[in-house]
Design an enzyme around this catalytic site. Structure first.
Site, PDB file in Angstrom:
ATOM      1  N   ARG A   1      46.526  24.033  27.861  1.00 31.11           N
ATOM      2  CA  ARG A   1      46.240  22.963  28.914  1.00 31.11           C
ATOM      3  C   ARG A   1      45.909  21.787  27.946  1.00 31.11           C
ATOM      4  O   ARG A   1      46.566  20.665  28.156  1.00 31.11           O
ATOM      5  CB  ARG A   1      45.082  23.199  29.511  1.00 31.11           C
ATOM      6  CG  ARG A   1      45.197  24.079  30.609  1.00 31.11           C
ATOM      7  CD  ARG A   1      43.925  24.666  31.117  1.00 31.11           C
ATOM      8  NE  ARG A   1      43.935  25.419  32.749  1.00 31.11           N
ATOM      9  CZ  ARG A   1      43.217  26.262  32.795  1.00 31.11           C
ATOM     10  NH1 ARG A   1      42.003  26.326  32.243  1.00 31.11           N
ATOM     11  NH2 ARG A   1      43.280  26.822  33.924  1.00 31.11           N
TER      12      ARG A   1
ATOM     13  N   GLY B   1      38.741  41.333  38.559  1.00 30.91           N
ATOM     14  CA  GLY B   1      37.698  40.644  38.375  1.00 30.91           C
ATOM     15  C   GLY B   1      37.429  39.732  39.849  1.00 30.91           C
ATOM     16  O   GLY B   1      38.366  39.669  40.559  1.00 30.91           O
TER      17      GLY B   1
ATOM     18  N   ASP C   1      42.951  27.232  27.394  1.00 28.29           N
ATOM     19  CA  ASP C   1      42.539  26.022  27.186  1.00 28.29           C
ATOM     20  C   ASP C   1      43.215  25.253  26.297  1.00 28.29           C
ATOM     21  O   ASP C   1      43.514  24.060  26.359  1.00 28.29           O
ATOM     22  CB  ASP C   1      41.058  26.038  26.740  1.00 28.29           C
ATOM     23  CG  ASP C   1      40.152  27.070  27.542  1.00 28.29           C
ATOM     24  OD1 ASP C   1      39.675  26.604  28.805  1.00 28.29           O
ATOM     25  OD2 ASP C   1      39.572  28.189  27.212  1.00 28.29           O
TER      26      ASP C   1
HETATM   27  N1  LIG Z   1      40.371  34.076  30.643  1.00 27.54           N
HETATM   28  C1  LIG Z   1      41.335  33.166  31.349  1.00 27.54           C
HETATM   29  O1  LIG Z   1      41.779  32.285  30.644  1.00 27.54           O
HETATM   30  C2  LIG Z   1      41.226  33.213  32.706  1.00 27.54           C
HETATM   31  C3  LIG Z   1      41.961  32.232  33.541  1.00 27.54           C
HETATM   32  C4  LIG Z   1      42.050  32.537  35.009  1.00 27.54           C
HETATM   33  C5  LIG Z   1      41.286  33.729  35.463  1.00 27.54           C
HETATM   34  N2  LIG Z   1      40.461  34.321  34.804  1.00 27.54           N
HETATM   35  C6  LIG Z   1      39.677  35.269  35.414  1.00 27.54           C
HETATM   36  O2  LIG Z   1      40.519  36.665  35.784  1.00 27.54           O
HETATM   37  C7  LIG Z   1      40.131  37.291  36.664  1.00 27.54           C
HETATM   38  C8  LIG Z   1      41.075  37.349  37.939  1.00 27.54           C
HETATM   39  O3  LIG Z   1      41.351  36.185  38.646  1.00 27.54           O
HETATM   40  P1  LIG Z   1      42.273  36.192  39.617  1.00 27.54           P
HETATM   41  O4  LIG Z   1      42.544  34.811  40.106  1.00 27.54           O
HETATM   42  O5  LIG Z   1      43.578  37.004  39.734  1.00 27.54           O
HETATM   43  O6  LIG Z   1      41.529  37.027  41.022  1.00 27.54           O
HETATM   44  P2  LIG Z   1      42.332  37.755  42.280  1.00 27.54           P
HETATM   45  O7  LIG Z   1      41.114  38.056  43.140  1.00 27.54           O
HETATM   46  O8  LIG Z   1      43.459  37.174  42.521  1.00 27.54           O
HETATM   47  O9  LIG Z   1      42.467  39.271  41.687  1.00 27.54           O
HETATM   48  C9  LIG Z   1      41.633  40.229  41.080  1.00 27.54           C
HETATM   49  C10 LIG Z   1      42.358  41.488  41.406  1.00 27.54           C
HETATM   50  O10 LIG Z   1      41.242  42.518  40.829  1.00 27.54           O
HETATM   51  C11 LIG Z   1      41.323  43.676  41.730  1.00 27.54           C
HETATM   52  N3  LIG Z   1      40.277  44.390  41.573  1.00 27.54           N
HETATM   53  C12 LIG Z   1      39.020  44.103  41.687  1.00 27.54           C
HETATM   54  N4  LIG Z   1      38.176  45.319  41.404  1.00 27.54           N
HETATM   55  C13 LIG Z   1      39.110  46.193  41.017  1.00 27.54           C
HETATM   56  C14 LIG Z   1      38.984  47.552  40.325  1.00 27.54           C
HETATM   57  N5  LIG Z   1      37.716  48.050  40.427  1.00 27.54           N
HETATM   58  N6  LIG Z   1      40.063  48.139  40.068  1.00 27.54           N
HETATM   59  C15 LIG Z   1      41.323  47.531  40.156  1.00 27.54           C
HETATM   60  N7  LIG Z   1      41.566  46.367  40.665  1.00 27.54           N
HETATM   61  C16 LIG Z   1      40.240  45.722  41.102  1.00 27.54           C
HETATM   62  C17 LIG Z   1      41.297  42.896  43.146  1.00 27.54           C
HETATM   63  O11 LIG Z   1      41.929  43.699  44.078  1.00 27.54           O
HETATM   64  C18 LIG Z   1      42.285  41.597  42.866  1.00 27.54           C
HETATM   65  O12 LIG Z   1      43.677  41.992  43.370  1.00 27.54           O
HETATM   66  C19 LIG Z   1      38.831  36.401  37.244  1.00 27.54           C
HETATM   67  O13 LIG Z   1      37.732  37.093  36.530  1.00 27.54           O
HETATM   68  C20 LIG Z   1      38.957  35.229  36.531  1.00 27.54           C
HETATM   69  O14 LIG Z   1      37.794  34.437  36.534  1.00 27.54           O
HETATM   70  C21 LIG Z   1      40.589  34.126  33.509  1.00 27.54           C
END
Ligand SMILES: NC(=O)c1ccc[n+]([C@@H]2O[C@H](COP(=O)([O-])OP(=O)(O)OC[C@H]3O[C@@H](n4cnc5c(N)ncnc54)[C@H](O)[C@@H]3O)[C@@H](O)[C@H]2O)c1
Length: 345
Positions: free
Chosen positions: A151, A77, A148
């Site tokens: 935390r 994402g 959450d």
């Molecule tokens: N639910 C939660 O509690 C929570 C907590 C933290 C982060 N998140 C979410 O997790 C997601 C990822 O965060 P992050 O910090 O790891 O970001 P990041 O940018 O470090 O990693 C995202 C990864 O997704 C990959 N990606 C993008 N498009 C893709 C595709 N089509 N196919 C395969 N891989 C693909 C990218 O190459 C990247 O490595 C975000 O949406 C963030 O908001 C959720």
């Protein structure tokens, strides 16, 4: 038990993989990412440590790994920018998520597998996955307010000078601005938290405020959450993998508990073999119950906006995701997430 992490090359996915490696409860970790080098790099380094952890296979892979996966975790994402609300991410992330869901179902997601959604806005994406992944709703779980809650407990432990492991308290509702702290049942070592020495309404307000801002704080300081979200994902994955039946605030399809339905959000849920085995309704204060209903309203409005743009499954205009051979016949009818349908864990 094979766990594939789509987004495993990123911060959250790789941290989840490391937490799962340290946990040692699953036998195969597969990292999948559009950035193949990043996935391969993390898999290679995890492999280096494997002689000091547990007997696991660790690989980098692609969508061909989906049919042999027992649990598929989606962390791919776009990251939230500082000061951007999670729901503001929606338009940027929905298209990416739908395309990933399509690839996953086309690859051949097993009907006995679980889908764990982490990407934000997690409650909305979980709802889309329930509708479109071709799995029973119980097998589609969002991380919801697990992070959450983690935390919240940790900040409470710090504020009250007790180990966080002895603080029991939950955040329910939306993983977002309308999240709901449940004070009425919070405890320290089984004793009422509100009567604990050092507790005051001001301490409570400060701790909840810190919890709400925690995501933005971490993004500002280091770019994004990694360790705590990795551990939170491990909690859900290991509960599924080992049928632990832990009560976790995962995001699942709601069908009437707390007066909410037709959204995915977090309520206390027994997580084990079969996925969401039971959603639990406990007596809450009027404010807490209303808070969950407010979360549902916020999410329903967002889902309506999203469905206005992308359509609903079954609409002529909707870009439809065709269930795989494995999932054919298992797509849940619309009635399964509409009012009055019994919960069958
Ligand atoms: N639910 C939660 O509690 C929570 C907590 C933290 C982060 N998140 C979410 O997790 C997601 C990822 O965060 P992050 O910090 O790891 O970001 P990041 O940018 O470090 O990693 C995202 C990864 O997704 C990959 N990606 C993008 N498009 C893709 C595709 N089509 N196919 C395969 N891989 C693909 C990218 O190459 C990247 O490595 C975000 O949406 C963030 O908001 C959720």
């Amino acid at each position: 038990m094979k766990v594939s992490i789509i987004g495993g090359g990123g911060l959250v996915g790789s941290s989840a993989a490391y937490a799962l490696q340290c946990g040692g409860a699953v036998s195969h970790l597969c990292l999948i990412d559009a950035n193949k080098d990043a996935a391969q790099g993390h898999a290679t380094e995890l492999l280096h440590g494997s002689c000091l952890t547990s007997d696991q296979r660790i690989t980098a892979g692609d969508m061909d790994d989906v049919p042999t996966s027992n649990i598929v975790v989606i962390t791919a994402g776009l990251r939230r920018k500082p000061d951007e609300s999670r729901l503001d991410l929606i338009n940027r992330n929905v298209n990416l998520f739908l395309s990933l869901l399509e690839q996953v179902t086309k690859a051949g997601l097993k009907e006995s597998s679980y889908l764990v959604v982490v990407s934000n806005p997690v409650d909305v994406l979980t709802y889309l996955a329930v509708q479109r992944a071709g799995l029973p709703w119980q097998r589609v779980l969002g991380l919801g307010t697990v992070l959450d809650t983690v935390r919240f407990r940790s900040y409470l432990g710090k504020a009250l000078h007790v180990p966080a492991t002895q603080v029991q308290a939950m955040i329910l509702g939306e993983h977002g601005d309308s999240m709901v702290p449940v004070w009425s049942s919070a405890t320290v070592a089984g004793l009422p938290l509100e009567q604990w020495p050092g507790y005051s309404p001001k301490v409570a307000n400060d701790v909840f405020d810190e919890t709400k801002k925690a995501g933005a704080t971490v993004i500002k300081l280091k770019g994004g959450s990694s360790f705590a979200v990795g551990l939170s994902i491990r909690e859900v994955v290991e509960s599924l993998a080992q049928d632990r039946r832990r009560v976790l605030p995962v995001s699942t399809l709601q069908q009437g508990l707390y007066g909410v339905r037709d959204v995915c959000l977090s309520v206390p849920t027994v997580v084990g073999c079969g996925g969401a085995r039971q959603q639990i309704e406990v007596p809450l204060t009027a404010k807490e119950r209303l808070g969950i209903q407010k979360s549902a309203q916020v999410l329903r409005e967002t889902i309506a906006q999203v469905e206005g743009r992308i359509g609903k499954p079954g609409d002529q205009s909707t870009p439809r995701i065709t269930p795989t051979a494995a999932a054919t016949g298992r797509a849940i009818p619309r009635t399964a997430w509409q009012a009055g349908v019994a919960v069958k864990p």
